[in-house]
Design a protein around this motif. Structure first.
Motif, PDB file in Angstrom:
ATOM      1  N   THR A   1      -3.645   2.652  46.107  1.00  0.00           N
ATOM      2  CA  THR A   1      -4.556   2.092  45.098  1.00  0.00           C
ATOM      3  C   THR A   1      -3.800   1.745  43.825  1.00  0.00           C
ATOM      4  O   THR A   1      -3.965   0.653  43.269  1.00  0.00           O
ATOM      5  CB  THR A   1      -5.692   3.092  44.788  1.00  0.00           C
ATOM      6  N   TYR A   2      -2.965   2.653  43.369  1.00  0.00           N
ATOM      7  CA  TYR A   2      -2.191   2.412  42.145  1.00  0.00           C
ATOM      8  C   TYR A   2      -1.310   1.173  42.289  1.00  0.00           C
ATOM      9  O   TYR A   2      -1.300   0.292  41.428  1.00  0.00           O
ATOM     10  CB  TYR A   2      -1.335   3.638  41.812  1.00  0.00           C
ATOM     11  N   VAL A   3      -0.580   1.104  43.391  1.00  0.00           N
ATOM     12  CA  VAL A   3       0.336  -0.016  43.627  1.00  0.00           C
ATOM     13  C   VAL A   3      -0.432  -1.335  43.651  1.00  0.00           C
ATOM     14  O   VAL A   3      -0.019  -2.317  43.023  1.00  0.00           O
ATOM     15  CB  VAL A   3       1.131   0.214  44.932  1.00  0.00           C
ATOM     16  N   ASN A   4      -1.545  -1.364  44.360  1.00  0.00           N
ATOM     17  CA  ASN A   4      -2.334  -2.601  44.422  1.00  0.00           C
ATOM     18  C   ASN A   4      -2.884  -2.986  43.050  1.00  0.00           C
ATOM     19  O   ASN A   4      -2.944  -4.174  42.720  1.00  0.00           O
ATOM     20  CB  ASN A   4      -3.442  -2.480  45.463  1.00  0.00           C
ATOM     21  N   ASN A   5      -3.261  -2.010  42.246  1.00  0.00           N
ATOM     22  CA  ASN A   5      -3.718  -2.296  40.881  1.00  0.00           C
ATOM     23  C   ASN A   5      -2.590  -2.883  40.030  1.00  0.00           C
ATOM     24  O   ASN A   5      -2.821  -3.804  39.241  1.00  0.00           O
ATOM     25  CB  ASN A   5      -4.279  -1.039  40.220  1.00  0.00           C
TER      26      ASN A   5
ATOM     27  N   TYR B   1       0.064  -4.588  41.168  1.00  0.00           N
ATOM     28  CA  TYR B   1       0.311  -5.947  41.648  1.00  0.00           C
ATOM     29  C   TYR B   1      -0.762  -6.917  41.135  1.00  0.00           C
ATOM     30  O   TYR B   1      -0.459  -8.036  40.713  1.00  0.00           O
ATOM     31  CB  TYR B   1       0.366  -5.990  43.174  1.00  0.00           C
ATOM     32  N   THR B   2      -2.018  -6.484  41.171  1.00  0.00           N
ATOM     33  CA  THR B   2      -3.112  -7.331  40.694  1.00  0.00           C
ATOM     34  C   THR B   2      -2.959  -7.637  39.210  1.00  0.00           C
ATOM     35  O   THR B   2      -3.115  -8.786  38.782  1.00  0.00           O
ATOM     36  CB  THR B   2      -4.472  -6.649  40.969  1.00  0.00           C
ATOM     37  N   LEU B   3      -2.636  -6.624  38.424  1.00  0.00           N
ATOM     38  CA  LEU B   3      -2.439  -6.817  36.984  1.00  0.00           C
ATOM     39  C   LEU B   3      -1.300  -7.794  36.715  1.00  0.00           C
ATOM     40  O   LEU B   3      -1.431  -8.708  35.890  1.00  0.00           O
ATOM     41  CB  LEU B   3      -2.141  -5.471  36.307  1.00  0.00           C
ATOM     42  N   LEU B   4      -0.193  -7.620  37.407  1.00  0.00           N
ATOM     43  CA  LEU B   4       0.957  -8.498  37.192  1.00  0.00           C
ATOM     44  C   LEU B   4       0.653  -9.931  37.621  1.00  0.00           C
ATOM     45  O   LEU B   4       0.992 -10.880  36.914  1.00  0.00           O
ATOM     46  CB  LEU B   4       2.185  -7.960  37.917  1.00  0.00           C
ATOM     47  N   LYS B   5      -0.006 -10.102  38.760  1.00  0.00           N
ATOM     48  CA  LYS B   5      -0.353 -11.455  39.224  1.00  0.00           C
ATOM     49  C   LYS B   5      -1.316 -12.136  38.251  1.00  0.00           C
ATOM     50  O   LYS B   5      -1.178 -13.331  37.991  1.00  0.00           O
ATOM     51  CB  LYS B   5      -0.985 -11.409  40.618  1.00  0.00           C
TER      52      LYS B   5
ATOM     53  N   GLN C   1       5.400  -8.921  48.590  1.00  0.00           N
ATOM     54  CA  GLN C   1       5.551  -9.170  50.026  1.00  0.00           C
ATOM     55  C   GLN C   1       6.148  -7.972  50.749  1.00  0.00           C
ATOM     56  O   GLN C   1       5.705  -7.585  51.829  1.00  0.00           O
ATOM     57  CB  GLN C   1       6.428 -10.400  50.263  1.00  0.00           C
ATOM     58  N   TYR C   2       7.168  -7.358  50.139  1.00  0.00           N
ATOM     59  CA  TYR C   2       7.837  -6.222  50.768  1.00  0.00           C
ATOM     60  C   TYR C   2       7.320  -4.879  50.247  1.00  0.00           C
ATOM     61  O   TYR C   2       7.852  -3.839  50.611  1.00  0.00           O
ATOM     62  CB  TYR C   2       9.358  -6.345  50.596  1.00  0.00           C
ATOM     63  N   ASN C   3       6.303  -4.946  49.397  1.00  0.00           N
ATOM     64  CA  ASN C   3       5.598  -3.764  48.885  1.00  0.00           C
ATOM     65  C   ASN C   3       6.568  -2.701  48.369  1.00  0.00           C
ATOM     66  O   ASN C   3       6.502  -1.530  48.759  1.00  0.00           O
ATOM     67  CB  ASN C   3       4.683  -3.194  49.964  1.00  0.00           C
ATOM     68  N   TRP C   4       7.458  -3.117  47.487  1.00  0.00           N
ATOM     69  CA  TRP C   4       8.506  -2.240  46.980  1.00  0.00           C
ATOM     70  C   TRP C   4       7.954  -0.944  46.411  1.00  0.00           C
ATOM     71  O   TRP C   4       8.477   0.136  46.717  1.00  0.00           O
ATOM     72  CB  TRP C   4       9.314  -2.941  45.892  1.00  0.00           C
ATOM     73  N   LEU C   5       6.961  -1.044  45.538  1.00  0.00           N
ATOM     74  CA  LEU C   5       6.473   0.165  44.864  1.00  0.00           C
ATOM     75  C   LEU C   5       5.942   1.193  45.861  1.00  0.00           C
ATOM     76  O   LEU C   5       6.195   2.383  45.712  1.00  0.00           O
ATOM     77  CB  LEU C   5       5.394  -0.196  43.837  1.00  0.00           C
ATOM     78  N   TYR C   6       5.232   0.738  46.856  1.00  0.00           N
ATOM     79  CA  TYR C   6       4.705   1.659  47.867  1.00  0.00           C
ATOM     80  C   TYR C   6       5.820   2.218  48.743  1.00  0.00           C
ATOM     81  O   TYR C   6       5.833   3.399  49.089  1.00  0.00           O
ATOM     82  CB  TYR C   6       3.659   0.944  48.728  1.00  0.00           C
TER      83      TYR C   6
END
Length: 180
Positions: free
Chosen positions: A83-87, A89-93, A112-117
């Motif tokens: 959830t944190y990672v997706n939030n 990414y959404t904020l940055l986009k 794409q490669y989901n680095w943070l996760y």
């Protein structure tokens, strides 16, 4: 969040065009960097790597510590890592137009490669270190650091756990000072 994320790409005081909150994030990130670089536990971690990597040891330790944070995420928050990672990414986009050009170029790959996760996995850290080594044209030898992580895994994790308690206290104090 945005200021913290882009801070390493903002040189000197060239950030007055950003909102006050982003400026605060940049300044907080810099204070955290200073605190981290001067912390005895971090210095101890860096010494394990210094002979092989010299001035790249700090970057490597940052990556190792990111691994331990992601791996032990549930110890520090009730928000799931996913959830944190997706939030993030959404904020940055949604703020892509104000991000520095290097961040804009990197962000699609990061998502794409989901680095943070994937920082929580040894494989994810290995890929990050290999990418960093490519960016330094092999000078850093960071691709070899996965061996050091595995060799001293327990020691690095202990260092991170000890350091992170101090970092949380420092960050909380700085956030209070900023009124955040």
């Amino acid at each position: 969040m945005i200021g913290n994320f882009i801070a390493d790409q903002i040189k000197g005081n060239h950030f007055s065009h950003f909102s006050n909150k982003i400026q605060q994030g940049i300044l907080l990130h810099r204070q955290i960097d200073t605190f981290t670089d001067s912390h005895e536990t971090v210095k101890k971690s860096k010494r394990r790597l210094h002979k092989r990597y010299r001035h790249y040891n700090g970057v490597i330790i940052d990556i190792f510590y990111d691994h331990f944070l992601a791996k032990n995420w549930e110890t520090y928050t009730t928000v799931s890592l996913d959830t944190y990672v997706n939030n993030v990414y959404t904020l940055l986009k949604s703020n892509l137009d104000i991000l520095p050009s290097k961040t804009q170029e990197m962000l699609p790959y990061m998502i794409q490669y989901n680095w943070l996760y994937n920082y929580q996995y040894i494989k994810g850290i290995k890929e990050v270190l290999e990418g960093m080594n490519r960016r330094t044209k092999g000078k850093s030898k960071m691709n070899l650091a996965i061996e050091d992580l595995q060799l001293h895994y327990f020691d690095f994790e202990q260092d991170f756990t000890s350091f992170f308690k101090d970092l949380q206290a420092f960050s909380n104090q700085k956030l209070k000072e900023l009124g955040l």
